[in-house]
Design an enzyme around this catalytic site. Structure first.
Site, PDB file in Angstrom:
ATOM      1  N   GLU A  22      18.557 -14.705   3.006  1.00  0.00           N
ATOM      2  CA  GLU A  22      17.568 -14.900   4.070  1.00  0.00           C
ATOM      3  C   GLU A  22      16.306 -15.611   3.570  1.00  0.00           C
ATOM      4  OE1 GLU A  22      17.054 -11.221   6.171  1.00  0.00           O
ATOM      5  OE2 GLU A  22      18.972 -11.496   7.192  1.00  0.00           O
ATOM      6  N   GLN A  23      16.487 -16.507   2.599  1.00  0.00           N
ATOM      7  CA  GLN A  23      15.343 -17.273   2.085  1.00  0.00           C
ATOM      8  C   GLN A  23      14.571 -17.968   3.201  1.00  0.00           C
ATOM      9  OE1 GLN A  23      17.785 -19.487  -0.571  1.00  0.00           O
ATOM     10  NE2 GLN A  23      16.423 -19.140  -2.297  1.00  0.00           N
ATOM     11  N   ASN A  79      20.410   0.583   8.718  1.00  0.00           N
ATOM     12  CA  ASN A  79      19.842  -0.610   9.348  1.00  0.00           C
ATOM     13  C   ASN A  79      20.838  -1.188  10.334  1.00  0.00           C
ATOM     14  OD1 ASN A  79      17.667  -2.804   9.244  1.00  0.00           O
ATOM     15  ND2 ASN A  79      19.548  -3.976   9.054  1.00  0.00           N
ATOM     16  N   GLU A  80      20.444  -1.295  11.576  1.00  0.00           N
ATOM     17  CA  GLU A  80      21.256  -1.972  12.605  1.00  0.00           C
ATOM     18  C   GLU A  80      22.747  -1.671  12.462  1.00  0.00           C
ATOM     19  OE1 GLU A  80      20.368  -6.165  12.546  1.00  0.00           O
ATOM     20  OE2 GLU A  80      18.515  -5.886  13.653  1.00  0.00           O
ATOM     21  N   CYS A 108      36.229  -1.012  12.467  1.00  0.00           N
ATOM     22  CA  CYS A 108      36.903  -1.178  11.181  1.00  0.00           C
ATOM     23  C   CYS A 108      38.364  -0.777  11.369  1.00  0.00           C
ATOM     24  CB  CYS A 108      36.205  -0.293  10.145  1.00  0.00           C
ATOM     25  SG  CYS A 108      37.122  -0.154   8.598  1.00  0.00           S
ATOM     26  N   CYS A 124      40.204   4.743   8.889  1.00  0.00           N
ATOM     27  CA  CYS A 124      39.938   4.719  10.329  1.00  0.00           C
ATOM     28  C   CYS A 124      41.201   5.091  11.107  1.00  0.00           C
ATOM     29  CB  CYS A 124      39.411   3.357  10.762  1.00  0.00           C
ATOM     30  SG  CYS A 124      37.693   3.147  10.264  1.00  0.00           S
ATOM     31  N   GLU A 151      11.545  -4.353  14.220  1.00  0.00           N
ATOM     32  CA  GLU A 151      11.470  -5.697  13.632  1.00  0.00           C
ATOM     33  C   GLU A 151      11.086  -6.646  14.755  1.00  0.00           C
ATOM     34  OE1 GLU A 151      15.097  -6.791  11.637  1.00  0.00           O
ATOM     35  OE2 GLU A 151      15.188  -4.909  10.532  1.00  0.00           O
TER      36      GLU A 151
HETATM   37  C1  GAL Z   1      17.844  -8.072  11.344  1.00  0.00           C
HETATM   38  C2  GAL Z   1      18.036  -7.155  10.148  1.00  0.00           C
HETATM   39  C3  GAL Z   1      17.091  -7.495   9.029  1.00  0.00           C
HETATM   40  C4  GAL Z   1      17.095  -8.942   8.752  1.00  0.00           C
HETATM   41  C5  GAL Z   1      16.734  -9.665  10.018  1.00  0.00           C
HETATM   42  C6  GAL Z   1      16.708 -11.133   9.810  1.00  0.00           C
HETATM   43  O1  GAL Z   1      18.985  -8.132  12.108  1.00  0.00           O
HETATM   44  O2  GAL Z   1      17.837  -5.831  10.509  1.00  0.00           O
HETATM   45  O3  GAL Z   1      17.484  -6.793   7.881  1.00  0.00           O
HETATM   46  O4  GAL Z   1      18.342  -9.312   8.295  1.00  0.00           O
HETATM   47  O5  GAL Z   1      17.662  -9.378  11.011  1.00  0.00           O
HETATM   48  O6  GAL Z   1      17.984 -11.611   9.588  1.00  0.00           O
END
Ligand code: GAL
Length: 659
Positions: free
Chosen positions: A347-348, A142-143, A152, A157, A296
């Protein structure tokens, strides 16, 4: 087929809570969900014991309702047992502090234990899901680099950096030479004397730093490549993508996207922000491989995990407009983040289509309407792509070089690329982005903003493009540095001198907000009168003709911008950073004509073209009504009418015409 989806986290919901999700998804015409990217702990609760049945059940239930699944490799967050067992795989920052577990992205991609564990989970998941009905593709991790974790500074590294340098330079003499290491006694005799550019009293050697930026990016690319190759081998019928972060500056996405079937990106625009910023990132992402998804797409108020602040509610029509903007710029899939706001965790506050209570409200209804519209236009969109005669050279090493040494305060390579992009978009044209080795043959105009790291090969390529009839636009700081990030010992713009037909007599960084007035020069000049700031270059023409000159002060009458006829084409050199309005005027003068003129500032127009003709998307990003005049009245596919040629657009309105 257009994919329309949501990011879904079945591990966050009890069966009772989840019961209504799939029927609601179906009603909104969601046809794909993305799942699993943070659930390694559920997939492998103990080392070597794999549990997939919980996810299998969800995939099967979705598939029964015609909803496909994109699965993620969950390597962004290893389970707690893995970190307990191998604490050496945690990253360190430049000051030597450990990046602790508890959030995400904390593991070092050069740590052998992490590589081994990541490899195993990807292998197990690939084998398990290769033939499962409903699974159509993969998102890796993810990202990469999120939360500034690309770079790092741990000992793994350090030794991997030495190996990387050894492969690139072969011996210490070459590295000393390339980095100009005579400065500040930085010369090496042995490989193990070379370290990472960790925190130090003064700034690092720029060549050392640039190689570290390259190495850190290559580390991410290598990690992606390993997953990509493994998944393609195990699951030849699935696509593999990665969710990039649009304009994220730390990873060379040109290289990373090579190990995807197509890249994706994550789009979190703000209501009311400059609407061309998302367009910029759509077009960047599309340019890597010619197609892309938005993996996303913001669908509710955001919620910052660091500050604890909740972002603004999207206004009515925003989600629909953002979705159409992605499609208009070439997306073949849009997945909303996230299906439903999570009840717990950092992330609520990060909302989704549904709020915490799972009740379908305004945002859900807007998503459902958008889903119905996309389904309606599915056939018309099939096989169409964005084509444009304009390209912008955007190269990561140049970006990194300028990040470390911007020259003048406030200069930012990407902002400069963006200002040019915005000017092009205002003319109506879309933009492809190209890298230094890209084929330029299909373009009429190539902008090469701040092309600071230049060798003869790049100059020859741009020159050949001009000689064959193209237009090249160079801007300040061009040609000053070698690809190793040392300065050339020749007059600026270095390797561009011949094609630009000039030399730079003097460079002047401005630190205190000074401005210089410039005025058009020569006959028909594309450069308008303007006040320029930040950095100016005084040009001495050889074959080139002035198109702008300084209009006052000590520089009065000196040349500020030129045009050089080169073979069948033209090379412009702008020795100043044109402010936005002047850049728009300049772009309009040097770009090919666009069929719609006088496009209002908030309106974006794009085209997707296929065998059966073109679709013209007209999007009003503003809140006020706007008027656009099309070349002729054309069928509008969302409403079914044939309005025009004069079109009135309400605020936030999207229209799609068949040309
Ligand atoms: C993106 C990430 C998600 C989620 C979203 C909201 O950067 O890929 O997993 O965290 O932001 O914060």
């Amino acid at each position: 087929m257009m994919y329309f989806g949501a990011c879904y986290y079945p591990e966050h919901w009890t069966p009772k809570q989840a019961k209504d999700h799939i029927p609601l998804m179906k009603q909104a015409r969601i046809n794909v969900v993305r799942m699993g990217e943070f659930a390694w702990n559920r997939f492998e609760p103990e080392q070597g014991r794999y549990r997939f049945e919980w996810m299998d059940a969800v995939i099967q239930a979705l598939h029964k309702e015609g909803i496909s699944s994109v699965l993620c490799t969950p390597t962004c967050i290893p389970p707690q047992w893995a970190v307990q067992k191998h604490p050496g795989m945690l990253q360190r920052d430049a000051e030597g502090r450990v990046r602790n577990p508890g959030s995400r992205c904390h593991c070092c991609k050069n740590a052998p234990e992490y590589q081994m564990l990541a490899d195993r989970i990807v292998d197990q998941m690939g084998r398990h899901y290769a033939g499962m009905p409903g699974v159509i593709g993969w998102q890796t991790d993810n990202e990469f680099g999120c939360h500034r974790t690309t770079r790092c500074y741990c000992d793994h590294c350090q030794s991997a950096f030495r190996d990387w340098l050894l492969e690139k330079y072969k011996d210490t003499d070459s590295i000393n030479q390339a980095w100009g290491a005579a400065f500040w006694g930085f010369e090496f005799q042995q490989w193990n004397e070379i370290s990472l550019p960790r925190h130090m009293p003064a700034g690092p050697n720029p060549s050392h730093w640039l190689d570290f930026a390259r190495f850190s990016s290559d580390t991410q690319v290598k990690f992606q490549r390993a997953q990509y190759e493994l998944l393609k081998q195990l699951c030849p019928n699935h696509f593999v993508t990665h969710n990039l972060m649009g304009g994220f500056p730390e990873i060379d996405y040109w290289k990373l996207a090579e190990y995807t079937d197509f890249p994706s990106w994550d789009n979190y625009p703000e209501s009311g922000e400059d609407p061309f910023l998302p367009a910029y990132q759509h077009e960047i992402t599309r340019s890597f491989r010619g197609r892309f998804w938005v993996m996303e797409q913001k669908s509710g108020p955001t919620g910052d995990a660091n500050t604890g602040l909740m972002g603004e509610q999207p206004e009515p029509g925003d989600i629909r407009r953002w979705t159409w903007q992605a499609v208009a710029n070439g997306a073949d899939g849009v997945c909303y983040f996230r299906w439903r706001a999570c009840l717990s965790g950092a992330e609520q506050y990060w909302h989704g289509i549904l709020d915490h209570d799972g009740v379908a409200r305004r945002r859900y209804r807007e998503v459902a309407e958008t889903g119905a519209e996309l389904a309606k236009l599915g056939d018309a969109l099939a096989g169409t792509v964005v084509q444009t005669p304009v390209a912008i050279l955007r190269n990561y090493a140049m970006l990194w070089s300028a990040e470390r040494q911007p020259g003048a305060p406030g200069f930012h390579y990407d902002n400069h690329c963006y200002e040019i992009y915005r000017a092009v978009k205002r003319s109506g044209h879309g933009c492809d982005f190209v890298d230094i080795a890209s084929d330029l043959g299909k373009y009429a105009v190539v902008f090469a903003p701040c092309a600071c790291l230049v060798d003869k090969a790049l100059a020859d390529r741009l020159d050949a493009f001009a000689q064959a009839g193209g237009t090249v636009v160079l801007t300040p700081q061009s040609g000053a540095r070698t690809p190793a990030n040392t300065m050339w010992a020749y007059p600026r713009p270095g390797a561009f001198v011949a094609m630009a037909g000039l030399t730079v007599e003097e460079v002047r960084p401005y630190h205190h907000g000074q401005t210089e007035a410039i005025a058009p020069a020569g006959g028909s000049s594309p450069v308008p009168a303007a006040a320029v700031e930040n950095w100016v270059e005084v040009l001495t023409c050889r074959e080139a003709q002035p198109v702008a000159q300084f209009a006052g002060g000590r520089l009065k009458g000196a040349c500020a911008a030129t045009r050089n006829v080169r073979g069948k084409g033209t090379v412009y050199y702008l020795g100043v950073y044109l402010p936005p309005a002047a850049m728009e005027t300049f772009a309009a003068a040097v770009l090919p004509p666009f069929p719609v003129a006088d496009i209002p500032p908030d309106v974006e127009i794009t085209r997707r073209t296929g065998k059966q003709g073109s679709l013209l998307f007209v999007i009003n990003h503003g809140r006020q009504p706007q008027t656009v005049v099309l070349p002729k009245a054309c069928p509008e596919l969302l409403s079914g009418g044939t309005p025009g040629p004069e079109i009135k657009l309400e605020g936030n309105q999207v229209l799609v015409f068949k040309l």
